[in-house]
Design a protein around this motif. Structure first.
Motif, mmCIF file in Angstrom:
data_model
loop_
_atom_site.group_PDB
_atom_site.id
_atom_site.type_symbol
_atom_site.label_atom_id
_atom_site.label_comp_id
_atom_site.label_asym_id
_atom_site.label_seq_id
_atom_site.Cartn_x
_atom_site.Cartn_y
_atom_site.Cartn_z
ATOM 1 N N LYS A 186 0.826 -1.211 0.000
ATOM 2 C CA LYS A 186 0.000 0.000 0.000
ATOM 3 C C LYS A 186 0.860 1.260 0.000
ATOM 4 C CE LYS A 186 -2.397 1.058 3.702
ATOM 5 N NZ LYS A 186 -3.453 0.990 4.730
ATOM 6 N N LEU A 187 1.935 1.239 0.789
ATOM 7 C CA LEU A 187 2.849 2.384 0.817
ATOM 8 C C LEU A 187 3.480 2.611 -0.555
ATOM 9 C CD1 LEU A 187 4.617 1.790 4.254
ATOM 10 C CD2 LEU A 187 3.064 3.670 3.697
ATOM 11 N N ALA A 188 3.770 1.493 -1.246
ATOM 12 C CA ALA A 188 4.369 1.600 -2.576
ATOM 13 C C ALA A 188 3.412 2.257 -3.574
ATOM 14 C CB ALA A 188 4.776 0.219 -3.070
ATOM 15 N N LEU A 189 2.113 2.018 -3.389
ATOM 16 C CA LEU A 189 1.114 2.646 -4.269
ATOM 17 C C LEU A 189 0.933 4.130 -3.934
ATOM 18 C CD1 LEU A 189 -1.629 -0.148 -4.344
ATOM 19 C CD2 LEU A 189 -0.140 0.548 -6.235
ATOM 20 N N LEU A 190 0.964 4.446 -2.634
ATOM 21 C CA LEU A 190 0.764 5.833 -2.204
ATOM 22 C C LEU A 190 1.983 6.704 -2.465
ATOM 23 C CD1 LEU A 190 -1.054 5.200 1.212
ATOM 24 C CD2 LEU A 190 -2.087 6.102 -0.885
ATOM 25 N N TYR A 191 3.160 6.130 -2.251
ATOM 26 C CA TYR A 191 4.409 6.907 -2.373
ATOM 27 C C TYR A 191 5.421 6.136 -3.220
ATOM 28 C CZ TYR A 191 2.143 8.703 1.851
ATOM 29 O OH TYR A 191 1.233 9.181 2.760
ATOM 30 N N PRO A 192 5.145 5.929 -4.499
ATOM 31 C CA PRO A 192 6.004 5.099 -5.348
ATOM 32 C C PRO A 192 7.446 5.589 -5.408
ATOM 33 C CG PRO A 192 4.489 6.419 -6.672
ATOM 34 C CD PRO A 192 4.048 6.552 -5.262
ATOM 35 N N GLN A 193 8.366 4.668 -5.086
ATOM 36 C CA GLN A 193 9.802 4.905 -5.171
ATOM 37 C C GLN A 193 10.226 6.196 -4.464
ATOM 38 O OE1 GLN A 193 11.439 4.298 -9.107
ATOM 39 N NE2 GLN A 193 9.810 2.870 -9.662
ATOM 40 N N GLN A 194 9.688 6.403 -3.266
ATOM 41 C CA GLN A 194 9.978 7.621 -2.511
ATOM 42 C C GLN A 194 10.620 7.291 -1.165
ATOM 43 O OE1 GLN A 194 6.670 10.363 -2.124
ATOM 44 N NE2 GLN A 194 5.844 9.784 -4.128
ATOM 45 N N SER A 195 11.138 8.339 -0.546
ATOM 46 C CA SER A 195 11.599 8.244 0.833
ATOM 47 C C SER A 195 10.407 8.616 1.714
ATOM 48 C CB SER A 195 12.758 9.208 1.071
ATOM 49 O OG SER A 195 13.182 9.146 2.417
ATOM 50 N N ILE A 196 9.959 7.673 2.536
ATOM 51 C CA ILE A 196 8.707 7.842 3.281
ATOM 52 C C ILE A 196 8.992 8.244 4.724
ATOM 53 C CG2 ILE A 196 6.545 6.731 3.941
ATOM 54 C CD1 ILE A 196 6.972 4.764 1.673
ATOM 55 N N THR A 197 8.292 9.272 5.199
ATOM 56 C CA THR A 197 8.486 9.762 6.567
ATOM 57 C C THR A 197 7.634 8.956 7.541
ATOM 58 O OG1 THR A 197 6.672 11.359 6.443
ATOM 59 C CG2 THR A 197 8.845 12.079 5.650
ATOM 60 N N GLU A 198 7.945 9.094 8.828
ATOM 61 C CA GLU A 198 7.172 8.401 9.854
ATOM 62 C C GLU A 198 5.733 8.912 9.897
ATOM 63 O OE1 GLU A 198 9.363 8.747 13.496
ATOM 64 O OE2 GLU A 198 11.221 8.138 12.505
ATOM 65 N N GLU A 199 5.562 10.212 9.632
ATOM 66 C CA GLU A 199 4.215 10.787 9.627
ATOM 67 C C GLU A 199 3.376 10.181 8.502
ATOM 68 O OE1 GLU A 199 6.790 13.080 11.996
ATOM 69 O OE2 GLU A 199 7.011 12.546 9.871
ATOM 70 N N GLN A 200 3.993 9.967 7.348
ATOM 71 C CA GLN A 200 3.274 9.355 6.229
ATOM 72 C C GLN A 200 2.910 7.908 6.539
ATOM 73 O OE1 GLN A 200 6.329 10.269 3.298
ATOM 74 N NE2 GLN A 200 4.945 11.674 2.208
ATOM 75 N N ILE A 201 3.810 7.203 7.200
ATOM 76 C CA ILE A 201 3.534 5.815 7.575
ATOM 77 C C ILE A 201 2.370 5.758 8.544
ATOM 78 C CG2 ILE A 201 4.439 3.792 8.798
ATOM 79 C CD1 ILE A 201 7.216 4.574 7.737
ATOM 80 N N GLU A 202 2.418 6.605 9.567
ATOM 81 C CA GLU A 202 1.368 6.604 10.588
ATOM 82 C C GLU A 202 0.008 6.951 9.971
ATOM 83 O OE1 GLU A 202 0.802 8.212 15.152
ATOM 84 O OE2 GLU A 202 2.221 9.208 13.832
ATOM 85 N N LYS A 203 0.014 7.843 9.010
ATOM 86 C CA LYS A 203 -1.232 8.249 8.356
ATOM 87 C C LYS A 203 -1.796 7.139 7.473
ATOM 88 C CE LYS A 203 -3.106 11.785 5.246
ATOM 89 N NZ LYS A 203 -2.780 12.983 4.416
ATOM 90 N N ALA A 204 -0.908 6.417 6.817
ATOM 91 C CA ALA A 204 -1.342 5.427 5.817
ATOM 92 C C ALA A 204 -1.729 4.089 6.412
ATOM 93 C CB ALA A 204 -0.232 5.217 4.788
ATOM 94 N N MET A 205 -1.168 3.762 7.548
ATOM 95 C CA MET A 205 -1.328 2.406 8.048
ATOM 96 C C MET A 205 -2.522 2.235 8.966
ATOM 97 S SD MET A 205 2.546 1.095 8.683
ATOM 98 C CE MET A 205 1.909 -0.518 9.081
ATOM 99 N N VAL A 206 -2.979 1.019 9.004
ATOM 100 C CA VAL A 206 -4.046 0.600 9.905
ATOM 101 C C VAL A 206 -3.474 -0.511 10.760
ATOM 102 C CG1 VAL A 206 -6.325 -0.460 10.085
ATOM 103 C CG2 VAL A 206 -5.844 1.165 8.248
ATOM 104 N N ASP A 207 -3.721 -0.466 12.066
ATOM 105 C CA ASP A 207 -3.180 -1.496 12.955
ATOM 106 C C ASP A 207 -3.789 -2.850 12.610
ATOM 107 O OD1 ASP A 207 -2.244 -3.086 14.943
ATOM 108 O OD2 ASP A 207 -2.653 -1.677 16.556
ATOM 109 N N GLN A 208 -2.946 -3.767 12.117
ATOM 110 C CA GLN A 208 -3.429 -5.090 11.709
ATOM 111 C C GLN A 208 -2.732 -6.199 12.474
ATOM 112 O OE1 GLN A 208 -4.612 -5.915 7.738
ATOM 113 N NE2 GLN A 208 -3.875 -3.955 7.007
ATOM 114 N N SER A 209 -2.314 -5.917 13.722
ATOM 115 C CA SER A 209 -1.707 -6.973 14.526
ATOM 116 C C SER A 209 -2.665 -8.148 14.577
ATOM 117 C CB SER A 209 -1.438 -6.465 15.936
ATOM 118 O OG SER A 209 -0.517 -5.406 15.918
#
Length: 342
Positions: A186-209
């Motif tokens: 999903k991150l690859a689709l949102l930010y293709p071939q980019q350097s991803i920040t922690e804020e972007q990760i936190e925004k994009a992810m859903v807790d799936q433990s």
């Protein structure tokens, strides 16, 4: 020959072995390994694929027939045999040994199933097939191994993530590598071939433990006793293995102990140093405010005693004891209150 899942890509790129044994309880790694075998088999001309499942009542002669039958469409046969229990039984063991002795270069055999023990790995059928080809045991990864796997997934998408960012992904998807793989995709689709920040990760992810025990932990840390008891009841009804909860409680105690010592030093807690992100800092702060060092020491003693009892399978009602432990995390003094196991 045993091959670790993270080394399997290099091995199969060199050669396609005549037999493969793929077992384990980690679905993402199993899926990746089996898909690589299928792709390599097809590329090498094994286009005729037969799938067999050795369920109760399975006729093992089907396996013999599959290895001996000639196809009108392909001279090379790829046979997949699933063992739902991880064990073929005495008849199956004999048949697999017989098949191993008669395999020719036009037959490729893959046997796969759930997690297996040393008893299965010492079986004659397993040894003979392993000697002919390779075995891959896929178990959940933790710590540095999980981080290495995750970084490999990110690299495959040309994504750049800091060490703390990778740890954030691991924390979000702990216990569920399939979810971690989906999040990286999903991150690859949102930010293709980019350097991803922690804020972007936190925004994009859903807790799936995978284990909803992580939700239980947050409720416990926050001090909500009513919700905690309800969640324990739900987890018990879902059949969650109690040892998973004990593991989570011990992990949270270790984290709280480190945080409490840092708090006692009088300096502000550097949350990110402890791998705790903003969405969970409030839970830990609540627990730190109500628990003293002495109470944490009492919890540690109770956890050690319970952990030993659970490993010995001598706990009559595990979830009663779980509730007792969770209440101690909430600051309740239960040292002199006996557990009602009846």
């Amino acid at each position: 020959m045993q091959i670790y899942p993270n080394q399997f890509s290099q091995d199969i790129a060199k050669t396609l072995r005549p037999t493969y044994l793929v077992f384990g309880d980690e679905p993402q790694q199993k899926f990746e390994v089996i898909e690589q075998i299928r792709a390599k088999a097809k590329a090498n001309g094994f286009e005729e694929r037969t799938v067999l499942v050795a369920e109760t009542g399975f006729n093992w002669n089907q396996l013999i027939e599959a290895t001996q039958s000639m196809s009108l469409f392909s001279s090379q046969q790829f046979i997949e045999l699933e063992l739902p229990t991880g064990k073929p039984g005495s008849e199956g063991s004999k048949m697999l040994q017989e098949v191993a002795g008669s395999l020719n270069p036009d037959i490729l055999l893959l046997v796969h199933g759930p997690k297996i023990g040393k008893d299965v790995q010492r079986g004659k059928w397993f040894k003979v097939l392993d000697d002919m080809g390779a075995s891959v045991l896929c178990y959940p990864l933790e710590g540095n191994q999980l981080n290495a796997w995750l970084n490999q997934q990110l690299k495959s998408h040309n994504l750049t993530v800091s060490a703390s960012g990778a740890k954030m992904i691991a924390d979000f998807c702990e216990g569920n590598m399939l979810a971690a793989k989906q999040e990286v995709d999903k991150l690859a689709l949102l930010y293709p071939q980019q350097s991803i920040t922690e804020e972007q990760i936190e925004k994009a992810m859903v807790d799936q433990s995978r284990f909803s025990v992580f939700q239980l932990v947050d409720v416990m840390l926050s001090g909500d006793s009513t919700r905690c008891v309800k969640m324990l009841y739900r987890l018990e009804s879902e059949g969650l293995e109690p040892n998973i909860i004990i593991w989570a409680l011990i992990r949270e105690w270790e984290q709280l102990w480190k945080l409490k010592l840092a708090q006692q030093s009088g300096t502000p807690i550097q949350w990110q140093k402890f791998g705790i992100w903003r969405n969970r800092q409030g839970f830990y702060q609540s627990a730190l405010n109500r628990l003293s060092l002495a109470q944490l020491e009492d919890i540690q003693k109770a956890l050690t005693k319970s952990d030993h009892a659970f490993k010995q399978n001598v706990v009559a009602r595990p979830y009663v004891e779980m509730c007792h432990l969770c209440m101690m995390f909430m600051g309740m003094d239960l040292r002199n209150i006996p557990l009602l196991q009846a």
